[in-house]
Motif scaffolding. Structure first.
Motif, mmCIF file in Angstrom:
data_model
loop_
_atom_site.group_PDB
_atom_site.id
_atom_site.type_symbol
_atom_site.label_atom_id
_atom_site.label_comp_id
_atom_site.label_asym_id
_atom_site.label_seq_id
_atom_site.Cartn_x
_atom_site.Cartn_y
_atom_site.Cartn_z
ATOM 1 N N ALA A 64 27.753 16.764 4.573
ATOM 2 C CA ALA A 64 26.537 17.530 4.868
ATOM 3 C C ALA A 64 26.744 18.465 6.042
ATOM 4 C CB ALA A 64 25.373 16.582 5.165
ATOM 5 N N ASN A 101 7.523 10.546 5.692
ATOM 6 C CA ASN A 101 8.944 10.242 5.650
ATOM 7 C C ASN A 101 9.578 10.100 7.021
ATOM 8 O OD1 ASN A 101 9.078 10.249 2.821
ATOM 9 N ND2 ASN A 101 9.306 12.470 2.765
ATOM 10 N N ASN A 131 13.050 12.349 9.388
ATOM 11 C CA ASN A 131 13.395 13.197 8.255
ATOM 12 C C ASN A 131 13.956 14.519 8.776
ATOM 13 O OD1 ASN A 131 13.618 14.534 5.854
ATOM 14 N ND2 ASN A 131 11.434 14.513 5.357
ATOM 15 N N CYS A 132 15.223 14.789 8.507
ATOM 16 C CA CYS A 132 15.867 15.997 9.040
ATOM 17 C C CYS A 132 15.232 17.276 8.490
ATOM 18 C CB CYS A 132 17.362 15.983 8.724
ATOM 19 S SG CYS A 132 18.248 14.624 9.522
ATOM 20 N N ALA A 133 14.582 17.188 7.341
ATOM 21 C CA ALA A 133 13.928 18.373 6.779
ATOM 22 C C ALA A 133 12.770 18.832 7.652
ATOM 23 C CB ALA A 133 13.433 18.078 5.362
ATOM 24 N N ASP A 134 12.261 17.950 8.516
ATOM 25 C CA ASP A 134 11.158 18.309 9.406
ATOM 26 C C ASP A 134 11.630 18.922 10.724
ATOM 27 O OD1 ASP A 134 9.177 17.405 7.665
ATOM 28 O OD2 ASP A 134 9.332 15.345 8.386
ATOM 29 N N ARG A 146 19.780 19.459 8.147
ATOM 30 C CA ARG A 146 18.383 19.768 7.836
ATOM 31 C C ARG A 146 17.973 19.105 6.525
ATOM 32 N NH1 ARG A 146 19.093 21.122 12.369
ATOM 33 N NH2 ARG A 146 18.066 22.834 13.487
ATOM 34 N N LYS A 147 18.709 18.090 6.124
ATOM 35 C CA LYS A 147 18.313 17.236 5.011
ATOM 36 C C LYS A 147 18.833 15.843 5.290
ATOM 37 C CE LYS A 147 22.296 18.493 2.116
ATOM 38 N NZ LYS A 147 22.712 18.990 0.790
ATOM 39 N N GLY A 148 18.230 14.853 4.650
ATOM 40 C CA GLY A 148 18.599 13.476 4.911
ATOM 41 C C GLY A 148 17.759 12.888 6.038
ATOM 42 N N TRP A 149 18.167 11.706 6.528
ATOM 43 C CA TRP A 149 17.412 10.967 7.541
ATOM 44 C C TRP A 149 18.330 10.451 8.634
ATOM 45 C CZ3 TRP A 149 16.052 11.248 2.532
ATOM 46 C CH2 TRP A 149 14.698 11.495 2.230
ATOM 47 N N GLN A 168 21.564 10.601 3.265
ATOM 48 C CA GLN A 168 20.819 11.595 2.507
ATOM 49 C C GLN A 168 19.909 10.948 1.474
ATOM 50 O OE1 GLN A 168 22.865 15.312 1.502
ATOM 51 N NE2 GLN A 168 24.724 14.433 2.380
#
Length: 458
Positions: A64, A101, A131-134, A146-149, A168
């Motif tokens: 990633a 999340n 949550n990396c997307a946040d 910027r995805k996964g945890w 992820q």
């Protein structure tokens, strides 16, 4: 053409020839440099892919975050922006109509192939799952996943050691394989919830807000600013304690027993502290007769109080098994307290009493928000809303307090996560400081979380 004309012609042409020669040499060595750089990058990519084997969390992590031109370009672009951090605030009220999340406390969600982390002769506590997307694109200058945890753990022994799993896959809730029975000061639920033992902090969903350095903090209620307006008063001071008010009273047998057990536990602690303070004088036989008599009388009075409290608990526990909970039964239990210890007992012990109710309602609320009676929910949500804005976590930028490490745009160290001491979560980091987990920016670019630092703010 004579000799002089020939020499003159070559002198005039020399700059042109030299320029052409220099261009050819530059192209030659430039192509060679780019070729070697490409081979070096390919070798580096190969090492990244081989790290951690064919699969699992580490392989996902490295894939990633493998370096590439787009990441470098993104970082270069984000460096032009002011330093940005992500504020992490417990959600109040907790919404039951949407999934979330990211959260503090409770249990982590891990994929089947992930094991609960272990440490030699120690226990790993779960702290948070992010949550990396946040995570806002400007945080960490664009570096990091910027995805996964990010799943955050901390050892129990001092000095604590942080550990982060990156996955992820959200996975399923996971309990610690061997819950700890230690009682450490930085995990307050171990000490402060009385005999209602809570091996983990409450699972509290969190919300995020972006803060840019130099701007008013949109999540800071503690200071006057242009966004939030005047600082908000603590609702505890706005509503004086009164045991007759419904929101201050227990509402079932469990909450009644919890309050009584908690106060008994505090009385036991007071007795132990008193005995410890006088232990040296007793051992050295330095008390005069009057002091010794006063000491023995005080210990006897404390033992008598504890004995009466045990009678109260035995009576309440028997009633809880045989009678439904009503206001009449509660009045009978509280009447015995007043009979044994005086009418002002609850007023005199309001700090311990309110803390016991706070803890009980907090755990019940985070498990099922609608299970709290309306009177209590409205009151405690006002407390938690105030506490949530005081107990803000953060990702990126510089810590809210000082640490013994330079953090800034020119530093290779970044704030991965900052967690405050929190009554809501039951975290007490060395006299109510903030816990700050740092890492190298160069590691963050590759999403490698195996080299973390831990600091306490001053």
């Amino acid at each position: 053409m004579d000799l002089i004309e020939t020499i003159s012609h070559h002198i005039q042409a020399a700059p042109i020839i030299a320029a052409i020669t220099l261009a050819l040499l530059t192209m030659h060595y430039g192509v060679a440099w780019l070729w070697n750089r490409r081979k070096s990058a390919s070798a580096s990519d190969s090492e990244v892919k081989e790290y951690g084997g064919d699969g699992g969390l580490i392989a996902d992590m490295m894939k990633a975050g493998a370096g590439n031109n787009s990441l470098e370009q993104r970082e270069a672009k984000e460096r032009e922006n002011p330093p940005t951090s992500l504020r992490i605030v417990p959600q109040v009220p907790i919404r039951t109509d949407v999934a979330y999340n990211s959260w503090f406390g409770g249990h982590p969600y891990l994929p089947d192939e992930a094991n609960w982390p272990v440490a030699p002769n120690d226990h790993m506590h779960f702290l948070a799952q992010i949550n990396c997307a946040d995570i806002h694109p400007h945080v960490w200058g664009g570096a990091g996943p910027r995805k996964g945890w990010l799943v955050v753990f901390l050892t129990e022994s001092w000095p604590p050691t942080p550990l982060i799993l990156y996955t992820q896959t959200l996975g399923k809730p996971r309990s610690a394989p061997t819950p700890s029975d230690k009682m450490q000061q930085w995990f307050e639920p171990k000490m402060e919830t009385g005999l209602v033992y809570q091996p983990v902090s409450p699972r509290w969903p969190v919300q995020f807000g972006v803060h840019t350095m130099g701007m008013d903090d949109p999540f800071d209620w503690q200071e006057d600013n242009a966004i939030t307006g005047p600082a908000r008063p603590d609702p505890r001071t706005a509503i004086p304690f009164d045991i007759q008010q419904p929101h201050f009273r227990p509402f079932d047998w469990a909450s009644t027993l919890h309050v009584l057990k908690f106060i008994k536990t505090q009385k036991q602690s007071q007795r132990s502290a008193f005995v410890d303070r006088n232990a040296m004088k007793l051992k050295s036989n330095t008390m005069n007769p009057d002091q010794l008599a006063q000491y023995n009388q005080t210990v006897s009075q404390m033992d008598g109080q504890l004995s009466k409290f045990q009678m109260l608990l035995d009576t309440a526990q028997n009633q809880a098994q045989t009678k439904p909970f009503t206001d009449t039964e509660l009045e009978a239990s509280f009447g015995l307290v007043s009979f044994f210890f005086g009418e002002t007992f609850f007023q005199d012990n309001q700090r311990d009493y309110q803390r016991a109710m706070y803890e009980y309602c907090k755990h019940l609320y985070t498990q099922a928000p609608n299970s709290l009676p309306d009177t209590h929910r409205a009151y405690y949500e006002s407390l938690w809303a105030f506490d949530a804005r005081r107990e803000i976590g953060a990702v990126g930028n510089i810590p809210r307090g000082n640490i013994d490490l330079f953090i800034g745009q020119d530093s290779d160290d970044v704030v991965l996560l900052e967690l405050p001491s929190s009554a809501m979560m039951g975290w007490v980091w060395a006299e109510n400081r903030d816990l700050v987990i740092t890492m190298k920016r160069s590691d963050l670019r590759h999403s490698y979380f195996g080299n973390l630092g831990l600091h306490l703010t001053t």
